[in-house]
Design an enzyme around this catalytic site. Structure first.
Site, short mmCIF file in Angstrom:
data_model
loop_
_atom_site.label_atom_id
_atom_site.label_comp_id
_atom_site.label_asym_id
_atom_site.label_seq_id
_atom_site.Cartn_x
_atom_site.Cartn_y
_atom_site.Cartn_z
N GLU A 99 1.00 9.83 7.08
CA GLU A 99 2.42 9.53 7.38
C GLU A 99 3.25 9.63 6.09
O GLU A 99 4.37 10.16 6.10
CB GLU A 99 2.54 8.13 7.99
N GLU B 38 -4.59 7.68 -1.43
CA GLU B 38 -3.64 8.50 -2.20
C GLU B 38 -2.46 8.95 -1.33
O GLU B 38 -1.93 10.04 -1.50
CB GLU B 38 -4.35 9.63 -2.93
N GLY B 39 -2.10 8.09 -0.40
CA GLY B 39 -0.98 8.35 0.51
C GLY B 39 -1.47 8.76 1.87
O GLY B 39 -2.15 9.77 2.02
N GLY C 183 -26.16 14.66 20.81
CA GLY C 183 -26.79 13.38 20.48
C GLY C 183 -27.28 13.29 19.04
O GLY C 183 -27.04 12.29 18.35
N GLY D 295 0.86 -1.18 0.00
CA GLY D 295 0.00 0.00 0.00
C GLY D 295 0.90 1.23 0.00
O GLY D 295 1.24 1.76 -1.06
N GLN E 94 -19.71 16.98 18.04
CA GLN E 94 -19.73 17.50 19.41
C GLN E 94 -20.71 18.68 19.55
O GLN E 94 -21.48 18.75 20.49
CB GLN E 94 -18.30 17.92 19.82
N1 COS Z 1 7.30 12.35 -8.98
C1 COS Z 1 8.13 11.70 -9.85
N2 COS Z 1 8.99 10.74 -9.45
C2 COS Z 1 9.04 10.45 -8.13
C3 COS Z 1 8.22 11.09 -7.18
C4 COS Z 1 7.33 12.09 -7.66
N3 COS Z 1 6.52 12.74 -6.82
N4 COS Z 1 8.48 10.58 -5.96
C5 COS Z 1 9.42 9.65 -6.13
N5 COS Z 1 9.78 9.57 -7.44
C6 COS Z 1 10.78 8.71 -8.04
C7 COS Z 1 12.14 8.97 -7.39
O1 COS Z 1 12.83 10.02 -8.04
C8 COS Z 1 12.84 7.64 -7.58
O2 COS Z 1 13.36 7.58 -8.88
P1 COS Z 1 14.72 6.75 -9.19
O3 COS Z 1 14.42 5.32 -8.96
O4 COS Z 1 15.01 7.07 -10.62
O5 COS Z 1 15.76 7.28 -8.25
C9 COS Z 1 11.70 6.65 -7.49
O6 COS Z 1 10.49 7.36 -7.75
C10 COS Z 1 11.59 5.99 -6.14
O7 COS Z 1 11.48 7.02 -5.17
P2 COS Z 1 11.77 6.78 -3.63
O8 COS Z 1 13.12 6.16 -3.47
O9 COS Z 1 11.49 8.06 -2.93
O10 COS Z 1 10.68 5.66 -3.33
P3 COS Z 1 10.22 5.02 -1.97
O11 COS Z 1 10.10 3.57 -2.19
O12 COS Z 1 11.06 5.53 -0.85
O13 COS Z 1 8.70 5.56 -1.83
C11 COS Z 1 6.92 7.08 -1.45
C12 COS Z 1 8.34 6.86 -1.99
C13 COS Z 1 6.79 6.58 -0.05
C14 COS Z 1 6.71 8.58 -1.50
C15 COS Z 1 5.93 6.36 -2.40
O14 COS Z 1 6.10 4.96 -2.34
C16 COS Z 1 4.49 6.70 -2.09
O15 COS Z 1 4.02 7.76 -2.46
N6 COS Z 1 3.78 5.78 -1.43
C17 COS Z 1 2.36 5.91 -1.19
C18 COS Z 1 1.63 5.35 -2.35
C19 COS Z 1 0.21 5.80 -2.35
O16 COS Z 1 -0.09 6.97 -2.27
N7 COS Z 1 -0.67 4.81 -2.47
C20 COS Z 1 -2.05 5.05 -2.57
C21 COS Z 1 -2.47 4.60 -3.92
S1 COS Z 1 -3.93 5.32 -4.46
S2 COS Z 1 -5.31 4.67 -3.28
#
Ligand code: COS
Length: 381
Positions: free
Chosen positions: A367, A363-364, A340, A131, A336
């Site tokens: 946290e 959508e994230g 009731g 997720g 609140q």
């Molecule tokens: N736009 C474009 N590219 C992005 C970006 C953004 N906003 N954020 C990250 N990237 C790119 C990074 O530049 C990196 O690229 P390289 O592999 O070329 O270096 C790559 O994506 C991976 O980025 P990162 O190392 O930051 O990834 P992480 O695994 O640490 O995860 C988060 C980053 C946590 C921000 C991401 O996994 C996330 O947004 N998770 C939540 C997902 C979500 O919202 N799910 C809900 C779905 S819809 S219900």
């Protein structure tokens, strides 16, 4: 930042407001109760140009800006957050991705019907084991000649039970992890596309959400958006835009709860006076007003940055984080203020409270938004 709305922006806001009040308000409580997907009103939203607001007219959209989009999102969500969810996924997760990354041919084939509301779009990144850690997906897409064969299981697909097309992310090169992902447009009528369990949800109950399994699901290679390896970046870029929309949805929910609280505080009497005359109530109302306005300004700021073509990832996360936590706070206080009756299904306040919660999750999560903001501020990634 210019806070004066243009004529076009006011017009789309007023159109969304009028439609929501006239056509959605009468069914909002009932579809929350039954969980029935509101096909007829969603279709009308398409006809009114609310499903592809930022898409150029040549591709079936409204040709408007992101500020227009958030204004309309607030109005629809204020009346029914379920409609807001369907609208937000179609506009920002689907149309924005196709507009930004699709070829002219793909835009003609997919974007035109989706932006004009003739077809409905969904977005599918999440899997049972991934997720927040979106890069840990397992769904596989294997190239075979001019096609891809897809196998895997996706979860929490908003609009999944009813969508015509789905933006899907899958691994093409598993050894490269997130750098080995690709993005596809799924045609939900093809064999091997299997809809699973529909999620019974706390809130946004009339938006439909389900699991989807792909079993040797075959699509033409021409349905791939971007290059192999671009998938994760497309997913993240699209989510940045989506987060502005969810901020606006949260704002609409908060605004509805706030207006209901103000009305009720002026009507309800206790201990020989209207409860609005008690300082305890006044302070809750004052804090609601301040937080809502702060959320609105953060959302407009992110939207303006997007419209200017500037980087807006941090601002989108700030807007979504603050607006969603505001929606949760305001709806809690709104119950609140109502006491009731606020806890009863007789009034919509308890629906606002249940609907608000998802905005802190999808959508994230909050946290993840803090993680994105901190990384941008500290430049640590
Ligand atoms: N736009 C474009 N590219 C992005 C970006 C953004 N906003 N954020 C990250 N990237 C790119 C990074 O530049 C990196 O690229 P390289 O592999 O070329 O270096 C790559 O994506 C991976 O980025 P990162 O190392 O930051 O990834 P992480 O695994 O640490 O995860 C988060 C980053 C946590 C921000 C991401 O996994 C996330 O947004 N998770 C939540 C997902 C979500 O919202 N799910 C809900 C779905 S819809 S219900």
């Amino acid at each position: 930042m210019n806070l004066e709305l243009t004529e076009e922006q006011r017009a789309i806001r007023d159109l969304a407001r009028e439609f929501a009040q006239k056509e959605i308000a009468p069914i909002a409580a009932q579809i929350d109760e039954t969980g029935e997907f509101p096909r007829a009103t969603v279709k009308k939203m398409g006809e009114l140009g609310l499903m592809g607001i930022e898409v150029p007219a040549e591709y079936g959209g409204g040709g408007l800006d992101c500020v227009s989009y958030v204004l309309a999102m607030e109005e629809i969500s204020k009346v029914c957050a379920s409609h807001g969810t369907v609208m937000s996924v179609n506009n920002s997760l689907v149309c924005h991705g196709l507009k930004k990354f699709g070829t002219a041919e793909q835009k003609k084939k997919f974007l035109v019907p989706i932006a004009s509301g003739k077809k409905l779009g969904a977005y599918s990144l999440t899997e049972p084991q991934s997720g927040s850690d979106a890069g840990n997906m397992k769904t596989r897409a294997v190239r075979e000649g001019d096609a891809y064969i897809i196998n895997g299981r996706k979860s929490w697909v908003t609009s999944g039970p009813v969508a015509d097309y789905i933006i899907l992310f899958a691994l093409v090169n598993p050894e490269q992890k997130h750098r080995g992902t690709a993005c596809f447009v799924v045609d939900t009528t093809l064999p091997g596309f299997i809809r699973g369990k529909v999620e019974p949800k706390l809130g946004i109950r009339a938006s439909a959400t389900c699991e989807i399994t792909y079993e040797n699901y075959k699509i033409p290679a021409a349905y791939r958006i971007g290059e192999e390896g671009d998938g994760f970046k497309i997913a993240m870029t699209v989510l940045d835009a989506g987060r502005i929309g969810i901020g606006a949805q949260a704002l609409g929910i908060a605004q509805a709860a706030y207006e209901a609280s103000v009305r009720y505080a002026k009507e309800r009497e206790a201990f020989g006076q209207r409860i609005a005359e008690f300082q305890a109530i006044q302070w809750m109302i004052a804090d609601m007003a301040v937080r809502i306005q702060a959320a609105r300004l953060l959302i407009y700021h992110a939207a303006v940055k997007k419209d200017r073509g500037e980087k807006f990832s941090k601002e989108a996360s700030m807007a979504k984080l603050y607006a969603s936590e505001t929606a949760m706070w305001v709806t809690t206080k709104a119950i609140q203020v109502h006491g009731g009756i606020g806890y009863s299904k007789e009034l919509p306040v308890e629906r606002y409270f249940r609907d608000a919660k998802i905005t802190e999750i999808y959508e994230g999560t909050s946290e993840i938004q803090r993680m994105v903001i901190a990384r941008n501020v500290l430049d640590s990634k």
